[in-house]
Scaffold this motif. Structure first.
Motif, PDB file in Angstrom:
ATOM      1  N   ARG A  55     -17.970  37.914  66.844  1.00 52.89           N
ATOM      2  CA  ARG A  55     -18.854  38.883  67.064  1.00 52.89           C
ATOM      3  C   ARG A  55     -18.773  39.870  68.079  1.00 52.89           C
ATOM      4  O   ARG A  55     -18.179  39.505  69.285  1.00 52.89           O
TER       5      ARG A  55
ATOM      6  N   TYR B 202     -18.840  41.520  62.639  1.00 55.96           N
ATOM      7  CA  TYR B 202     -19.150  40.099  62.653  1.00 55.96           C
ATOM      8  C   TYR B 202     -18.030  39.646  61.523  1.00 55.96           C
ATOM      9  O   TYR B 202     -17.903  40.238  60.266  1.00 55.96           O
TER      10      TYR B 202
ATOM     11  N   ASP C 270     -24.536  34.206  64.074  1.00 59.83           N
ATOM     12  CA  ASP C 270     -24.323  35.416  63.836  1.00 59.83           C
ATOM     13  C   ASP C 270     -25.474  36.171  63.049  1.00 59.83           C
ATOM     14  O   ASP C 270     -26.026  37.458  62.938  1.00 59.83           O
TER      15      ASP C 270
END
Length: 216
Positions: free
Chosen positions: A64, A99, A192
């Motif tokens: 990320r 991501y 995430d």
């Protein structure tokens, strides 16, 4: 038998899948003999703590991070690039939170424009009728938990007010991030997807593109 097999394959490719399970075995180059080796701790969450993945096992590009973004989509939009295996949450001033994701196996991925119709924390899971037809041994229902294929969070994609049976969700198969292995959904590391969940409201627009296009 050959005719029946062809009909089943055709039905699988044309119908909504969204069972969110892996459509093939772990690739040898990323397979782990002990799944626990992928984890280095937990992040507090309810009703289950989220296992934290050892990022050293993953390609650093899937971490990320905030990146420059030049696309035309408005801030607050989600853009999934199937070819890149990336999901972008568009931010103001030419930025996006990026991501790494896992996507559908070739022929299984959906593309188009949808919206987040609802969100779920540690959601329950049921396979679609199509998936049960192809894999009769699938459980018909699975309670939320660490073994659930939807993971810690799910964003349910809708068009015209109707659930299209595709999700952006967590996964208990961290090795699949960056791979094209799922039954159609977009999967993220649990840590995430929990981060994305907090940033994205119901109603957010989702663009899923392949070959640079999201128009069907």
């Amino acid at each position: 038998m050959a005719m029946i097999r062809r009909l089943m394959i055709a039905a699988l490719l044309s119908a909504p899948l969204a069972a969110c399970q892996t459509a093939q075995q772990q690739p040898n180059e990323v397979a782990a003999t002990d799944d626990s080796a992928w984890y280095i701790g937990t992040m507090p969450d309810k009703p289950h703590d989220i296992p934290l993945v050892d990022r050293r096992r993953m390609d650093a590009k899937y971490a990320r991070q905030t990146v420059d973004y030049k696309g035309p989509e408005k801030p607050g939009s989600i853009v999934v690039d199937i070819d890149e295996r990336m999901l972008y949450l568009v931010q103001p001033e030419g930025k996006a939170v990026r991501y790494g994701v896992g996507v559908g196996k070739q022929g299984f991925s959906w593309k188009g424009i949808a919206s987040v119709g609802r969100k779920g924390v540690w959601p329950n899971w049921s396979p679609t009728k199509t998936m049960v037809g192809i894999k009769p041994d699938l459980p018909r229902y699975m309670e939320a938990g660490l073994d659930n294929p939807l993971g810690a969070r799910a964003l349910y994609l809708y068009q015209d007010g109707r659930d299209i049976l595709f999700r952006i969700h967590g996964t208990n198969e961290p090795w699949s991030i960056g791979e094209q292995v799922s039954s159609g959904c977009v999967r993220m590391l649990n840590e995430d997807v929990a981060d994305l969940y907090e940033r994205v409201p119901v109603g957010a627009t989702v663009y899923v593109k392949r070959n640079g296009r999201y128009r069907v």
